[in-house]
Design a protein around this motif. Structure first.
Motif, PDB file in Angstrom:
ATOM      1  N   ARG A 150       0.836  -1.200   0.000  1.00 35.30           N
ATOM      2  CA  ARG A 150       0.000   0.000   0.000  1.00 35.30           C
ATOM      3  C   ARG A 150       0.869   1.248   0.000  1.00 35.30           C
ATOM      4  O   ARG A 150       1.812   1.357   0.756  1.00 35.30           O
ATOM      5  CB  ARG A 150      -0.910   0.046   1.224  1.00 35.30           C
ATOM      6  CG  ARG A 150      -1.721   1.353   1.296  1.00 35.30           C
ATOM      7  CD  ARG A 150      -2.686   1.359   2.439  1.00 35.30           C
ATOM      8  NE  ARG A 150      -3.689   0.323   2.283  1.00 35.30           N
ATOM      9  CZ  ARG A 150      -4.839   0.485   1.623  1.00 35.30           C
ATOM     10  NH1 ARG A 150      -5.105   1.621   1.044  1.00 35.30           N
ATOM     11  NH2 ARG A 150      -5.706  -0.497   1.554  1.00 35.30           N
ATOM     12  N   CYS A 151       0.528   2.176  -0.876  1.00 37.43           N
ATOM     13  CA  CYS A 151       1.134   3.507  -0.866  1.00 37.43           C
ATOM     14  C   CYS A 151       0.167   4.400  -0.101  1.00 37.43           C
ATOM     15  O   CYS A 151      -0.919   4.721  -0.586  1.00 37.43           O
ATOM     16  CB  CYS A 151       1.333   4.029  -2.297  1.00 37.43           C
ATOM     17  SG  CYS A 151       1.917   5.726  -2.318  1.00 37.43           S
ATOM     18  N   TYR A 152       0.542   4.764   1.102  1.00 38.77           N
ATOM     19  CA  TYR A 152      -0.349   5.548   1.943  1.00 38.77           C
ATOM     20  C   TYR A 152      -0.541   6.972   1.421  1.00 38.77           C
ATOM     21  O   TYR A 152      -1.567   7.591   1.653  1.00 38.77           O
ATOM     22  CB  TYR A 152       0.130   5.540   3.392  1.00 38.77           C
ATOM     23  CG  TYR A 152      -0.083   4.190   4.026  1.00 38.77           C
ATOM     24  CD1 TYR A 152      -1.324   3.842   4.530  1.00 38.77           C
ATOM     25  CD2 TYR A 152       0.931   3.243   4.069  1.00 38.77           C
ATOM     26  CE1 TYR A 152      -1.554   2.595   5.081  1.00 38.77           C
ATOM     27  CE2 TYR A 152       0.712   1.989   4.618  1.00 38.77           C
ATOM     28  CZ  TYR A 152      -0.524   1.677   5.125  1.00 38.77           C
ATOM     29  OH  TYR A 152      -0.743   0.432   5.661  1.00 38.77           O
ATOM     30  N   VAL A 153       0.428   7.478   0.691  1.00 40.46           N
ATOM     31  CA  VAL A 153       0.274   8.801   0.085  1.00 40.46           C
ATOM     32  C   VAL A 153      -0.831   8.744  -0.966  1.00 40.46           C
ATOM     33  O   VAL A 153      -1.752   9.556  -0.965  1.00 40.46           O
ATOM     34  CB  VAL A 153       1.604   9.276  -0.538  1.00 40.46           C
ATOM     35  CG1 VAL A 153       1.412  10.565  -1.313  1.00 40.46           C
ATOM     36  CG2 VAL A 153       2.672   9.433   0.533  1.00 40.46           C
ATOM     37  N   ALA A 154      -0.750   7.759  -1.883  1.00 37.56           N
ATOM     38  CA  ALA A 154      -1.767   7.621  -2.925  1.00 37.56           C
ATOM     39  C   ALA A 154      -3.140   7.335  -2.312  1.00 37.56           C
ATOM     40  O   ALA A 154      -4.159   7.852  -2.779  1.00 37.56           O
ATOM     41  CB  ALA A 154      -1.377   6.516  -3.902  1.00 37.56           C
ATOM     42  N   SER A 155      -3.170   6.532  -1.248  1.00 34.54           N
ATOM     43  CA  SER A 155      -4.445   6.219  -0.585  1.00 34.54           C
ATOM     44  C   SER A 155      -5.081   7.475   0.000  1.00 34.54           C
ATOM     45  O   SER A 155      -6.293   7.690  -0.111  1.00 34.54           O
ATOM     46  CB  SER A 155      -4.234   5.194   0.526  1.00 34.54           C
ATOM     47  OG  SER A 155      -3.847   3.962  -0.008  1.00 34.54           O
ATOM     48  N   ARG A 156      -4.269   8.326   0.622  1.00 29.35           N
ATOM     49  CA  ARG A 156      -4.791   9.551   1.229  1.00 29.35           C
ATOM     50  C   ARG A 156      -5.302  10.511   0.160  1.00 29.35           C
ATOM     51  O   ARG A 156      -6.353  11.123   0.296  1.00 29.35           O
ATOM     52  CB  ARG A 156      -3.707  10.214   2.076  1.00 29.35           C
ATOM     53  CG  ARG A 156      -4.133  11.502   2.740  1.00 29.35           C
ATOM     54  CD  ARG A 156      -5.239  11.238   3.770  1.00 29.35           C
ATOM     55  NE  ARG A 156      -5.848  12.462   4.213  1.00 29.35           N
ATOM     56  CZ  ARG A 156      -5.453  13.150   5.271  1.00 29.35           C
ATOM     57  NH1 ARG A 156      -4.465  12.708   6.008  1.00 29.35           N
ATOM     58  NH2 ARG A 156      -6.051  14.272   5.586  1.00 29.35           N
ATOM     59  N   ILE A 157      -4.568  10.618  -0.942  1.00 30.68           N
ATOM     60  CA  ILE A 157      -5.001  11.481  -2.041  1.00 30.68           C
ATOM     61  C   ILE A 157      -6.324  10.986  -2.608  1.00 30.68           C
ATOM     62  O   ILE A 157      -7.258  11.751  -2.822  1.00 30.68           O
ATOM     63  CB  ILE A 157      -3.927  11.533  -3.147  1.00 30.68           C
ATOM     64  CG1 ILE A 157      -2.699  12.292  -2.645  1.00 30.68           C
ATOM     65  CG2 ILE A 157      -4.472  12.157  -4.428  1.00 30.68           C
ATOM     66  CD1 ILE A 157      -1.500  12.172  -3.562  1.00 30.68           C
ATOM     67  N   GLU A 158      -6.427   9.677  -2.815  1.00 36.11           N
ATOM     68  CA  GLU A 158      -7.661   9.103  -3.357  1.00 36.11           C
ATOM     69  C   GLU A 158      -8.835   9.346  -2.413  1.00 36.11           C
ATOM     70  O   GLU A 158      -9.940   9.686  -2.841  1.00 36.11           O
ATOM     71  CB  GLU A 158      -7.477   7.613  -3.601  1.00 36.11           C
ATOM     72  CG  GLU A 158      -8.653   6.954  -4.258  1.00 36.11           C
ATOM     73  CD  GLU A 158      -8.404   5.478  -4.550  1.00 36.11           C
ATOM     74  OE1 GLU A 158      -9.393   4.799  -4.873  1.00 36.11           O
ATOM     75  OE2 GLU A 158      -7.262   5.019  -4.445  1.00 36.11           O
ATOM     76  N   ALA A 159      -8.611   9.190  -1.102  1.00 33.30           N
ATOM     77  CA  ALA A 159      -9.682   9.403  -0.129  1.00 33.30           C
ATOM     78  C   ALA A 159     -10.167  10.853  -0.154  1.00 33.30           C
ATOM     79  O   ALA A 159     -11.373  11.120  -0.122  1.00 33.30           O
ATOM     80  CB  ALA A 159      -9.205   9.028   1.271  1.00 33.30           C
ATOM     81  N   GLU A 160      -9.242  11.797  -0.233  1.00 36.48           N
ATOM     82  CA  GLU A 160      -9.625  13.210  -0.284  1.00 36.48           C
ATOM     83  C   GLU A 160     -10.355  13.536  -1.574  1.00 36.48           C
ATOM     84  O   GLU A 160     -11.332  14.286  -1.579  1.00 36.48           O
ATOM     85  CB  GLU A 160      -8.388  14.102  -0.141  1.00 36.48           C
ATOM     86  CG  GLU A 160      -7.822  14.139   1.261  1.00 36.48           C
ATOM     87  CD  GLU A 160      -8.797  14.705   2.275  1.00 36.48           C
ATOM     88  OE1 GLU A 160      -9.421  15.768   2.017  1.00 36.48           O
ATOM     89  OE2 GLU A 160      -8.942  14.085   3.343  1.00 36.48           O
TER      90      GLU A 160
END
Length: 108
Positions: free
Chosen positions: A71-81
């Motif tokens: 998991r890329c937590y940066v990409a996950s956070r961007i997607e969630a926002e």
């Protein structure tokens, strides 16, 4: 850090700098090596998986590969926002040309 080219100076009879000569950063051998590396990457490396094309392009390879997920937590956070904003603005027309990215939060 690393190699820095040297500069040599020539002086006139009064002790003033008359000329300077700086070493080249990339000599012919280094340039040839970098060109060869780029050619190797362009012709032998798969742009999708980073593996050798002769390996990843062989259908028998499928039996040898066990995919893993990281998991890329940066990409996950961007997607969630992005999803959150889309849900909040369903009725609002979004202007085109928007991009998403991330930056580190200030420690303060």
């Amino acid at each position: 850090m690393g190699w820095e080219p040297r500069t040599t100076f020539e002086y006139d009879s009064a002790g003033r700098v008359a000329a300077s000569l700086r070493e080249v950063e990339w000599d012919e051998e280094q340039r040839d090596l970098m060109v060869a590396l780029q050619e190797f990457r362009d012709t032998k490396i798969c742009p999708l998986c980073g593996g050798l094309k002769k390996f990843c392009g062989d259908s028998a390879t499928e039996r040898l590969i066990e995919p893993t997920v990281v998991r890329c937590y940066v990409a996950s956070r961007i997607e969630a926002e992005r999803d959150k904003e889309s849900a909040e603005n369903v009725k609002v027309q979004q202007p085109s040309g928007r991009t998403w990215g991330a930056r580190m939060k200030s420690p303060i």
